[in-house]
Motif scaffolding. Structure first.
Motif, mmCIF file in Angstrom:
data_model
loop_
_atom_site.group_PDB
_atom_site.id
_atom_site.type_symbol
_atom_site.label_atom_id
_atom_site.label_comp_id
_atom_site.label_asym_id
_atom_site.label_seq_id
_atom_site.Cartn_x
_atom_site.Cartn_y
_atom_site.Cartn_z
ATOM 1 N N GLU A 1 0.831 -1.209 0.000
ATOM 2 C CA GLU A 1 0.000 0.000 0.000
ATOM 3 C C GLU A 1 0.864 1.257 0.000
ATOM 4 O OE1 GLU A 1 -2.525 -0.367 3.343
ATOM 5 O OE2 GLU A 1 -3.748 -1.991 2.487
ATOM 6 N N ARG A 2 1.967 1.212 0.703
ATOM 7 C CA ARG A 2 2.869 2.368 0.734
ATOM 8 C C ARG A 2 3.442 2.637 -0.650
ATOM 9 N NH1 ARG A 2 8.213 2.562 4.600
ATOM 10 N NH2 ARG A 2 8.946 4.657 4.075
ATOM 11 N N VAL A 3 3.832 1.568 -1.342
ATOM 12 C CA VAL A 3 4.350 1.735 -2.705
ATOM 13 C C VAL A 3 3.265 2.293 -3.623
ATOM 14 C CG1 VAL A 3 5.216 0.466 -4.709
ATOM 15 C CG2 VAL A 3 6.117 -0.031 -2.438
ATOM 16 N N MET A 4 2.019 1.809 -3.451
ATOM 17 C CA MET A 4 0.923 2.312 -4.290
ATOM 18 C C MET A 4 0.671 3.801 -4.046
ATOM 19 S SD MET A 4 -1.697 -0.918 -3.967
ATOM 20 C CE MET A 4 -3.009 -0.017 -4.789
ATOM 21 N N VAL A 5 0.710 4.210 -2.775
ATOM 22 C CA VAL A 5 0.497 5.631 -2.474
ATOM 23 C C VAL A 5 1.607 6.476 -3.090
ATOM 24 C CG1 VAL A 5 0.444 7.310 -0.603
ATOM 25 C CG2 VAL A 5 -0.834 5.178 -0.395
ATOM 26 N N ALA A 6 2.855 6.007 -2.949
ATOM 27 C CA ALA A 6 3.972 6.746 -3.547
ATOM 28 C C ALA A 6 3.845 6.792 -5.064
ATOM 29 C CB ALA A 6 5.297 6.100 -3.147
ATOM 30 N N GLY A 7 3.376 5.681 -5.659
ATOM 31 C CA GLY A 7 3.186 5.663 -7.113
ATOM 32 C C GLY A 7 2.126 6.651 -7.568
ATOM 33 N N GLN A 8 1.037 6.752 -6.792
ATOM 34 C CA GLN A 8 -0.005 7.725 -7.148
ATOM 35 C C GLN A 8 0.530 9.159 -7.056
ATOM 36 O OE1 GLN A 8 -3.067 7.236 -8.286
ATOM 37 N NE2 GLN A 8 -2.804 5.004 -8.285
ATOM 38 N N ALA A 9 1.346 9.422 -6.034
ATOM 39 C CA ALA A 9 1.914 10.771 -5.916
ATOM 40 C C ALA A 9 2.838 11.078 -7.093
ATOM 41 C CB ALA A 9 2.674 10.890 -4.593
ATOM 42 N N ARG A 10 3.652 10.103 -7.484
ATOM 43 C CA ARG A 10 4.535 10.328 -8.639
ATOM 44 C C ARG A 10 3.724 10.532 -9.912
ATOM 45 N NH1 ARG A 10 7.305 6.042 -6.315
ATOM 46 N NH2 ARG A 10 6.470 4.634 -7.909
ATOM 47 N N LEU A 11 2.646 9.773 -10.063
ATOM 48 C CA LEU A 11 1.827 9.907 -11.269
ATOM 49 C C LEU A 11 1.206 11.300 -11.362
ATOM 50 C CD1 LEU A 11 0.603 8.597 -13.760
ATOM 51 C CD2 LEU A 11 -1.250 7.732 -12.326
ATOM 52 N N ARG A 12 0.727 11.813 -10.221
ATOM 53 C CA ARG A 12 0.163 13.178 -10.248
ATOM 54 C C ARG A 12 1.227 14.219 -10.609
ATOM 55 N NH1 ARG A 12 -2.580 11.268 -5.562
ATOM 56 N NH2 ARG A 12 -0.991 12.237 -4.233
ATOM 57 N N GLU A 13 2.441 14.048 -10.083
ATOM 58 C CA GLU A 13 3.508 14.998 -10.400
ATOM 59 C C GLU A 13 3.901 14.904 -11.868
ATOM 60 O OE1 GLU A 13 6.271 18.013 -9.707
ATOM 61 O OE2 GLU A 13 4.496 17.299 -8.617
ATOM 62 N N THR B 1 12.887 -14.779 1.249
ATOM 63 C CA THR B 1 13.939 -13.925 1.796
ATOM 64 C C THR B 1 14.646 -13.146 0.714
ATOM 65 O OG1 THR B 1 15.547 -15.720 1.618
ATOM 66 C CG2 THR B 1 14.330 -15.542 3.684
ATOM 67 N N LYS B 2 14.099 -13.180 -0.524
ATOM 68 C CA LYS B 2 14.747 -12.466 -1.610
ATOM 69 C C LYS B 2 14.554 -10.967 -1.439
ATOM 70 C CE LYS B 2 13.928 -16.271 -4.828
ATOM 71 N NZ LYS B 2 13.252 -16.691 -6.071
ATOM 72 N N PRO B 3 15.561 -10.149 -1.698
ATOM 73 C CA PRO B 3 15.396 -8.710 -1.560
ATOM 74 C C PRO B 3 14.503 -8.160 -2.648
ATOM 75 C CG PRO B 3 17.552 -9.212 -2.460
ATOM 76 C CD PRO B 3 16.917 -10.521 -2.082
ATOM 77 N N VAL B 4 13.673 -7.199 -2.296
ATOM 78 C CA VAL B 4 12.787 -6.543 -3.248
ATOM 79 C C VAL B 4 13.287 -5.123 -3.445
ATOM 80 C CG1 VAL B 4 10.429 -5.884 -3.729
ATOM 81 C CG2 VAL B 4 10.884 -7.955 -2.413
ATOM 82 N N VAL B 5 13.703 -4.796 -4.638
ATOM 83 C CA VAL B 5 14.251 -3.477 -4.931
ATOM 84 C C VAL B 5 13.174 -2.647 -5.591
ATOM 85 C CG1 VAL B 5 16.020 -2.190 -6.130
ATOM 86 C CG2 VAL B 5 16.541 -4.444 -5.188
ATOM 87 N N GLY B 6 12.814 -1.553 -4.999
ATOM 88 C CA GLY B 6 11.805 -0.673 -5.564
ATOM 89 C C GLY B 6 12.144 0.776 -5.286
ATOM 90 N N ASP B 7 11.143 1.631 -5.442
ATOM 91 C CA ASP B 7 11.375 3.056 -5.254
ATOM 92 C C ASP B 7 11.643 3.402 -3.796
ATOM 93 O OD1 ASP B 7 11.015 3.522 -7.944
ATOM 94 O OD2 ASP B 7 8.843 3.644 -7.712
ATOM 95 N N LEU B 8 11.199 2.540 -2.895
ATOM 96 C CA LEU B 8 11.402 2.808 -1.480
ATOM 97 C C LEU B 8 12.639 2.119 -0.933
ATOM 98 C CD1 LEU B 8 7.735 2.502 -0.233
ATOM 99 C CD2 LEU B 8 8.986 4.559 -0.857
ATOM 100 N N GLY B 9 13.436 1.502 -1.790
ATOM 101 C CA GLY B 9 14.642 0.821 -1.349
ATOM 102 C C GLY B 9 14.395 -0.651 -1.147
ATOM 103 N N PRO B 10 15.457 -1.399 -0.828
ATOM 104 C CA PRO B 10 15.313 -2.843 -0.662
ATOM 105 C C PRO B 10 14.567 -3.200 0.613
ATOM 106 C CG PRO B 10 17.530 -2.144 -0.130
ATOM 107 C CD PRO B 10 16.811 -0.938 -0.661
#
Length: 576
Positions: free
Chosen positions: A161-173, A422-431
């Motif tokens: 959900e945090r990634v989705m909220v950040a994605g919506q903010a980036r999309l608006r910008e 246990t695999k790392p997930v790399v995204g906009d919010l970091g691993p």
């Protein structure tokens, strides 16, 4: 349905339980068909303990005192029932019924009215250590693991959900930036296109001037289409459709002629729609545009053509475009070599320019071109190298994969209840990681427990406290039981010397004052065995402090009284 691994493990465990049960019975004197029956029963009960946990617990608890070979099986069933009996109420009833049957069977097996309370006490300690304690420990561990799993899933959901909220903010910008680019640059490019179109049909212009105006118009049309694609990507995250109509029509549009702008930078007209060619298919157009501007450019292709993913294909085009732009600005007039190679495992593009005879001064550069190339290549799983060439000049090389590189999921759907990814997930919010890949399941749960909750280690501290308290309770109960048993055995044991010192005909009260009372569980089962007792007498049976002739025999001393005197004493061995 059990997996092959689970089936093999349960089969091996059933065989082990059967062998242990049969071996214990054989040590205690069992033989023949009885050993086979005990082994078969232990194997069946072991296999059914997961499917019918409450029933198997009750049956095993009731049979364990009658069949000593079920000792290890009772521990296993008690441990397993703690996890698989659904509901605390049902588990309480099952363990209580099993305890009652276990105690009743112990009383029946070693019945002695005078020692009934002692038998109940020892049976209770036996049941607590072999059945109830393992069951409580496994039930706590299962509930703790279930709670940790729920907390981990909740944490993963919050991260998504945090990634989705950040994605919506980036999309608006991005939409805001796209709107600003469309309103400002689009308007200016449209004016340039209109004015150059009008200037192109001016009759006072010479042929050379008209050709230069056509180049400017074509460049403005191409720039408008590129701006439209960039705005579409910023707004929607996708490129404009391939069949998009041209925004402006007129002379020079749709000719496919290689052109250069006023700064000498190449511009590709593209197809009939006015769109500039993209991807590896547009590299040849970039070379043609450079040649049309008077630059010396050589293009070489090697290897058999293999398609690239859209993102990698577009990155290859941008690498060539940026490298040519740098060559025009920093080494005008120098020979430029462009080589495209389709290697078996990757696509390679290499641009090398010779050193300029007269390097320009005060070249305007934003310094972001090569940085953008590095990022483009990294996002598609490739790499870019830029630096001085061996023989002088400058070299830019890019390596791009043929396959599509996908991001790792936040939670591995293939993992089961106990084995979270246990695999790392790399995204906009970091691993985001649960722990190193070589961690065991217990170490991952410990790490998750330390991270979960408001107070670090609170759940672990509570669990360790409960486990420690249970362990201390069992140790105290076991120590008390051993002390009680040793004291009880002293009441039923004498040395051979004491036996010899007692004389037949001595008063009963004098003999009883001299000897132990024999009121102990240790002498249970010794009465009624050995030589026949004298008629009308009362006998006291005591154990010897010395060992018998074999492990299965027990040396005992018997004193029989009648009419207030000791009328007989016997020494013999009893097989328990």
């Amino acid at each position: 349905m059990w997996s092959r691994r689970r089936t093999a493990g349960e089969a091996v465990l059933a065989v082990v339980m059967a062998l242990l049960a049969a071996g214990t019975e054989e040590l205690l004197g069992g033989e023949g068909w009885w050993l086979a029956a005990v082994a078969l029963a232990a194997a069946v009960l072991s296999l059914l303990r997961r499917r019918l946990p409450a029933s198997i617990l009750i049956v095993t608890g009731g049979l364990a005192p009658l069949i000593p070979g079920f000792f290890v099986l009772l521990i296993l069933v008690g441990w397993s029932s703690g996890r698989y009996i659904a509901g605390a109420g049902r588990a309480l009833i099952a363990y209580t019924v099993a305890y009652v049957l276990n105690t009743a069977a112990s009383l029946v097996e070693t019945w002695d009215l005078q020692r009934a309370l002692t038998i109940v006490f020892m049976s209770t300690l036996y049941y607590l250590g072999t059945t109830l304690a393992p069951g409580l420990a496994n039930r706590y561990w299962t509930q703790r693991r279930t709670l940790l799993h729920a907390l981990q899933e909740r944490n993963a959901q919050l991260l998504r959900e945090r990634v989705m909220v950040a994605g919506q903010a980036r999309l608006r910008e991005r939409q805001r930036i796209a709107q600003d680019m469309h309103d400002s640059l689009g308007h200016q490019l449209a004016l340039i296109s209109v004015h150059t179109g009008a200037l192109e049909v001016d009759r006072e212009l010479t042929g050379r001037q008209r050709e230069a105006v056509a180049v400017l118009r074509n460049a403005s049309v191409t720039a408008m289409h590129e701006l439209r694609e960039v705005v579409g990507i910023l707004r929607d995250g996708v490129e404009a459709p391939a069949d998009a109509p041209p925004a402006v029509t007129g002379a020079g549009a749709g000719t496919g002629m290689g052109t250069v702008g006023a700064t000498g930078l190449p511009v590709r007209a593209g197809d009939a729609s006015g769109r500039a060619a993209r991807g590896t298919a547009g590299i040849e157009g970039l070379v043609e545009a450079a040649r049309a501007a008077g630059n010396r450019v050589e293009l070489r292709r090697r290897g058999e053509y293999q398609p690239l993913p859209p993102a990698a294909d577009h990155a290859a085009y941008r690498i060539v475009q940026e490298a040519l732009t740098n060559a025009y600005k920093h080494a005008p007039g120098a020979l430029i070599g462009v080589e495209v190679r389709y290697e078996p495992d990757a696509f390679v593009v290499e641009i090398v320019n010779e050193e300029a005879a007269h390097p320009p001064r005060d070249v305007v550069s934003g310094g972001q071109g090569l940085t953008g190339l590095y990022e483009r290549a990294r996002l598609v799983g490739g790499m870019v190298h830029a630096g001085p060439a061996d023989g002088g000049g400058f070299r830019v090389a890019g390596v791009l994969p043929y396959g599509v590189v996908e991001a790792a999921p936040l939670v591995d759907a293939a993992d089961d209840f106990r084995q979270q990814s246990t695999k790392p997930v790399v995204g906009d919010l970091g691993p985001v990681t649960v722990g190193p890949a070589d961690w065991t399941f217990t170490e991952r749960e410990l790490a998750m427990a330390m991270r979960g909750g408001r107070s670090k280690g609170g759940g672990i501290a509570l669990g360790c406290g409960i486990a420690f308290a249970a362990l201390v309770l069992l140790l105290v109960a076991g120590g008390f039981g051993i002390y009680f048993l040793m004291g009880s055995m002293q009441k039923g044991m004498i040395d051979p010397g004491e036996y010899d010192a007692v004389k037949v005909g001595t008063a009963e009260q004098e003999v009883r004052d001299r000897l132990p009372s024999g009121d102990t569980i240790a002498t249970t089962g010794l009465h009624g065995k050995g030589p026949k007792e004298p008629e009308g007498s009362k006998c006291l049976v005591l154990m010897s402090s010395e060992l018998g002739s074999s492990l299965e025999s027990e040396p005992v001393f018997r004193f029989c009284f009648k009419d207030g005197k000791l009328i007989e004493k016997k020494s013999y061995e009893v097989t328990r």
